[in-house]
Design a protein around this motif. Structure first.
Motif, PDB file in Angstrom:
ATOM      1  N   MET A  78       0.834  -1.204   0.000  1.00  8.82           N
ATOM      2  CA  MET A  78       0.000   0.000   0.000  1.00  8.82           C
ATOM      3  C   MET A  78       0.866   1.250   0.000  1.00  8.82           C
ATOM      4  SD  MET A  78      -3.017  -0.861  -0.268  1.00  8.82           S
ATOM      5  CE  MET A  78      -3.822   0.727  -0.059  1.00  8.82           C
ATOM      6  N   GLN A 127       2.006   3.192  -3.056  1.00  8.14           N
ATOM      7  CA  GLN A 127       0.964   3.889  -3.821  1.00  8.14           C
ATOM      8  C   GLN A 127       0.899   5.372  -3.508  1.00  8.14           C
ATOM      9  OE1 GLN A 127      -2.939   2.458  -3.607  1.00  8.14           O
ATOM     10  NE2 GLN A 127      -2.465   0.514  -4.588  1.00  8.14           N
ATOM     11  N   PHE A 128       1.201   5.706  -2.250  1.00  9.46           N
ATOM     12  CA  PHE A 128       0.914   7.075  -1.840  1.00  9.46           C
ATOM     13  C   PHE A 128       1.867   8.088  -2.461  1.00  9.46           C
ATOM     14  CE2 PHE A 128      -1.077   4.824   1.811  1.00  9.46           C
ATOM     15  CZ  PHE A 128      -2.356   5.074   1.356  1.00  9.46           C
ATOM     16  N   ARG A 146       0.011  13.170  -5.939  1.00 10.62           N
ATOM     17  CA  ARG A 146      -0.151  14.160  -7.000  1.00 10.62           C
ATOM     18  C   ARG A 146      -1.476  13.914  -7.737  1.00 10.62           C
ATOM     19  NH1 ARG A 146       4.295  13.310 -10.525  1.00 10.62           N
ATOM     20  NH2 ARG A 146       5.551  13.848  -8.723  1.00 10.62           N
ATOM     21  N   LYS A 147      -1.676  12.644  -8.022  1.00 17.03           N
ATOM     22  CA  LYS A 147      -2.934  12.300  -8.704  1.00 17.03           C
ATOM     23  C   LYS A 147      -4.128  12.695  -7.857  1.00 17.03           C
ATOM     24  CE  LYS A 147      -2.505   8.610 -12.042  1.00 17.03           C
ATOM     25  NZ  LYS A 147      -2.694   7.176 -12.243  1.00 17.03           N
ATOM     26  N   PHE A 148      -3.927  12.487  -6.550  1.00 15.39           N
ATOM     27  CA  PHE A 148      -5.044  12.813  -5.655  1.00 15.39           C
ATOM     28  C   PHE A 148      -5.378  14.294  -5.731  1.00 15.39           C
ATOM     29  CE2 PHE A 148      -6.894  13.829  -1.486  1.00 15.39           C
ATOM     30  CZ  PHE A 148      -8.010  13.037  -1.601  1.00 15.39           C
ATOM     31  N   TYR A 174      -7.369  14.839  -8.873  1.00 13.29           N
ATOM     32  CA  TYR A 174      -8.771  14.441  -8.740  1.00 13.29           C
ATOM     33  C   TYR A 174      -9.493  15.326  -7.737  1.00 13.29           C
ATOM     34  CZ  TYR A 174      -7.910  10.307 -11.510  1.00 13.29           C
ATOM     35  OH  TYR A 174      -7.619   9.453 -12.534  1.00 13.29           O
TER      36      TYR A 174
END
Lengths: 436, 385
Positions: free
Chosen positions: A1, A4-5, A10-12, A15
């Motif tokens: 996990m 992933q962060f 950045r993607k977060f 979105y």
């Protein structure tokens, strides 16, 4: 996990900003619908500012939005006819958000910051009770458009909805005469249904009826099975259900009543919070044959009502309906305008208050008049829900009924009255009548 | 006998509604450990789907209208599952293992969904579609291009502002030109009416007990959902994978199970069940933007009382709460007690629907003091979130 962060943050953000953008879009549309037609500041530059204080969000928005529309309609009509005292009315809309402390805050804001000369607003008794101290402390003016439980008479509030003797009491009388003596009382668990049911119980005891049971649902609750069991065991052979439920619970109640076999021929239900708008939201199939008591129905046959309904539909859409609180709001704005014109000023609230008493108006429901107790006389009507979702009027009082804010069936307030023109009594809001 | 049958039936029917609302949550919260406060709003979307399907079938004529539920139930499942996957892919998967942030993010999503239902109109659909097309299309086009690499930090904000601007202005322009027809909200803040098909509106009286058909339908629907979940989780390949990932995520990944797909699938399943629950409650209660809020607390209550991670627990808890709620609320205790005694007054006091709720909460709090992990606590090593 964990890996992933590092990549995901950045993607977060991307979105997240997309979500923010979407919510901005959603919000961006809201003012376009809310203030549509409002804010007509055209004119000589000087305007009379009035406040509109209703819930535009939250659980009460369902009902209050249409009252805002009716208030807006009355203001626009007055403005296009030349305004008040030669000035245009400028409405300032505030959202009470179905939250009672917010109502008090927004009332303070309207009075102190916007310097409005009058506020039109509130729906629930809880919101009215929350703003009442504000209006009394600032000696300001509120016009309240909804039927309520009575037992209140403020110098600073004008009540254009029905007092209990103009809605609940005639409805009980009519039921006793036409539908039976045994009553089951169902209500939401807050101030209006509890006070209303106290009145009904006292009235039934005085007139030979019988209260076989009562129950209260929490606001918003939809689980009505226990209530239906109680009704069936209290009234095995049928009887009258008096319904003071509010909001979502009403929908659940009527949807489940039919399946439970409690049909209107044996269990006629009289509601005091279901008007044309609510019928649409519940579904005609479930309500057909049940009754409601109001002062105004969309089907009232007067020339004034025809004009009112047509004007409303032209402004807000052909599929919209009008109802009693909307009509009361419409009456409120017009009576205020007449009072201001007679007083010759909108700013001197004392003069406007005095001028308001005695004002008469040809309302859509018929003639109404402001009484010294700050309530208006109203015609009382009982309607049966028909196939089209509108009410067939089965009974109407021949004359408008005079308002009695202090209930005469309840022991604590029996013999009391209210008259704001009296200077010889200590408290004109509640004093004992002569000879009682 | 009549009395017993009536209590059992009514308790079960209240429990079935609770269970249906809690089933999806039992999967999302229980199995994945995600606190999804937007669960109620997924139910609300299911209810609105039912409304749309109902209107479509009403237009087809009376004979069709009776069967609209056959389409509404699967469609509500599909729509809610779709929204659930979008939610999982775009928000929740970045927040796994961080329950507080998940809670806040899903709370935000629930508010967005509520407002979306209130204000969505053709104008807004156009605006959102245009925005998505410009923004995500632009991102996709620029992906990997040199210009995008050089102006890396600027691409997203510039695109965002541009597409927002274009989206909103176009929408406003179209709205201004076309007027009410385009700007009028589809549903509005008012509740909408969902009318059950005529065969569900009546009821039947057997042995002195009234059985409303709509309640029977919901009990049957709940049973079908339960069997389907059971078969899916315990008998299918993907169910096996879900259980594997729940028990040990890293080991499952090592063995080649696509954990991300499994996450999305689990979330879709839970959300879809919320959609079905929404369809069912639209037959009983109101359908308005706040509909979901009426159920979210009850749903969490059922899952917590039952024991997080155990679907069996949720079933027992829902039926138990439903039964207790009914027995106290309808004042059945008072029938067996002599009036005037202390116990009679006690139950008489709680024998109103709103006080019964208070009583149920008191019982639940007391219960959780004794068994903090719920009815069926998970044994062994705790779930690796």
């Amino acid at each position: 996990m964990a890996q992933q962060f590092g990549l995901g943050r950045r993607k977060f953000i991307v979105y997240g900003s997309a979500a923010l953008g979407t919510s901005l879009l959603i919000k961006g549309c809201a003012p376009a619908t809310d203030t549509g037609g409002g804010g007509t500041t055209a004119g000589s530059g000087e305007t009379i500012k009035v406040g509109i204080l209703h819930s535009l969000s939250g659980t009460m928005a369902i009902s209050e939005k249409s009252v805002v529309d009716a208030t807006q309609l009355a203001i626009d009509e007055i403005n296009s006819a030349g305004g008040v005292l030669g000035k245009q009315i400028e409405p300032i809309l505030e959202d009470g958000a179905s939250d009672w402390p917010t109502f008090a805050e927004k009332a303070t804001k309207l009075i102190d910051q916007d310097n409005v000369v009058v506020v039109f607003g509130c729906w629930t008794s809880a919101s009215r009770k929350a703003v009442l101290p504000v209006f009394e402390a600032k000696n300001h003016m509120l016009w309240y458009p909804v039927q309520y439980e009575g037992q209140e008479c403020s110098k600073n509030i004008f009540y254009t909805g029905a007092a209990p003797n103009q809605q609940i009491e005639p409805a009980v009388d009519w039921l006793l005469e036409n539908k039976g003596k045994k009553f089951f009382l169902v209500g939401s668990d807050y101030v209006f249904p509890r006070t209303a049911n106290t009145i009904i119980k006292a009235q039934l005891a005085a007139k030979g009826g019988e209260t076989v049971g009562e129950d209260y649902l929490p606001l918003g609750s939809i689980e009505v099975t226990p209530i239906i069991t109680k009704i069936r065991s209290a009234l095995p052979d049928g009887g009258v259900i008096f319904n003071t439920l509010n909001g979502d619970s009403n929908v659940a109640f009527f949807k489940q009543l039919q399946g439970a076999g409690l049909t209107p021929d044996k269990y006629p239900t009289m509601s005091v919070s279901i008007a044309e708008e609510e019928v649409q939201a519940i579904g005609v199939e479930y309500l057909k044959g049940h009754y409601a008591a109001w002062n105004y129905f969309m089907t009232v046959d007067t020339p004034q009502n025809k004009t009112f309904v047509e004007a409303f539909k032209a402004k807000f859409g052909q599929n919209r309906v009008t109802n009693d609180p909307m009509e009361s709001a419409y009456i409120g704005v017009n009576l205020w305008k007449q009072a201001v014109e007679q007083a010759g000023t909108a700013d001197d609230l004392e003069k406007v208050r005095q001028a308001a008493i005695g004002q008469a108006f040809d309302a859509p429901q018929g003639p109404v008049k402001m009484f010294p107790n700050h309530h208006i006389s109203q015609t009382v009507r009982i309607g049966e829900v028909g196939d089209d979702g509108l009410f067939k009027i089965v009974y109407a009082t021949p004359q408008p009924v005079d308002p009695l804010p202090w209930n005469q069936f309840v022991a604590e307030t029996k013999g009391f009255t209210c008259d704001w023109t009296r200077t010889d009594v200590e408290n004109p809001g509640q004093f004992r009548m002569e000879g009682s | 006998m009549t009395f017993l049958l009536e209590s059992i039936f009514n308790g079960t029917s209240i429990g079935a509604v609770l269970l249906l609302a809690a089933l999806g949550l039992a999967i999302v919260f229980g199995i994945m450990g995600v606190i999804n406060l937007a669960h109620g709003e997924l139910m609300m979307l299911g209810a609105y789907t039912t409304f749309v399907v109902q209107n479509a079938f009403r237009a087809l004529g009376d004979s069709w209208f009776d069967w609209y539920l056959l389409v509404a139930v699967p469609l509500a499942f599909a729509l809610a599952a779709g929204v659930g996957v979008m939610l999982e892919r775009s928000v929740i998967r970045y927040l796994y293992g961080r329950p507080l942030e998940t809670l806040l993010a899903t709370w935000g999503v629930s508010l967005i969904l509520q407002q979306l239902v209130r204000s969505i109109s053709w104008q807004m659909t156009l605006q959102i579609a245009l925005f998505c097309l410009l923004f995500f299309g632009g991102m996709w086009l620029l992906k990997g291009r040199t210009i995008a690499q050089r102006w890396h930090a600027w691409v997203t904000p510039v695109l965002l502002v541009l597409s927002l601007g274009i989206g909103i202005t176009t929408g406003l322009a179209v709205g201004g030109a076309a007027g009410l027809a385009v700007t009028k909200p589809w549903f509005g803040a008012q509740g909408v009416d969902v009318t059950a098909p005529s065969w569900l509106r009546a009821g039947v009286n057997l042995l002195g007990v009234q059985f409303p058909f709509v309640r029977l339908f919901i009990i049957a629907l709940t049973a079908v959902c339960l069997v389907a979940i059971y078969l899916f989780l315990l008998r299918s390949q993907w169910g096996l994978r879900i259980r594997a990932v729940t028990q040990n995520r890293s080991m499952s990944a090592c063995l080649g199970i696509p954990t991300q797909t499994v996450d999305a699938l689990t979330f879709a399943l839970g959300s879809g069940l919320a959609g079905i629950a929404g369809c069912a409650i639209s037959l009983l209660g109101s359908v308005s933007p706040n509909t979901g809020q009426n159920y979210i607390v009850d749903a969490f209550m059922v899952v917590v009382v039952g024991g997080v991670g155990k679907i069996v627990g949720s079933i027992v808890a829902a039926l138990g709460i439903g039964f207790v709620n009914y027995v106290i609320g309808s004042g059945l205790f008072t029938r067996f007690l002599a009036p005037g005694t202390g116990l009679y007054d006690f139950f008489e006091f709680f024998a109103s629907t709103s006080m019964a709720r208070v009583m149920v909460f008191i019982l639940i709090i007391t219960f959780l003091q004794i068994r903090p992990a719920g009815l069926f606590p998970q044994k062994g090593r705790t779930v690796d979130a």
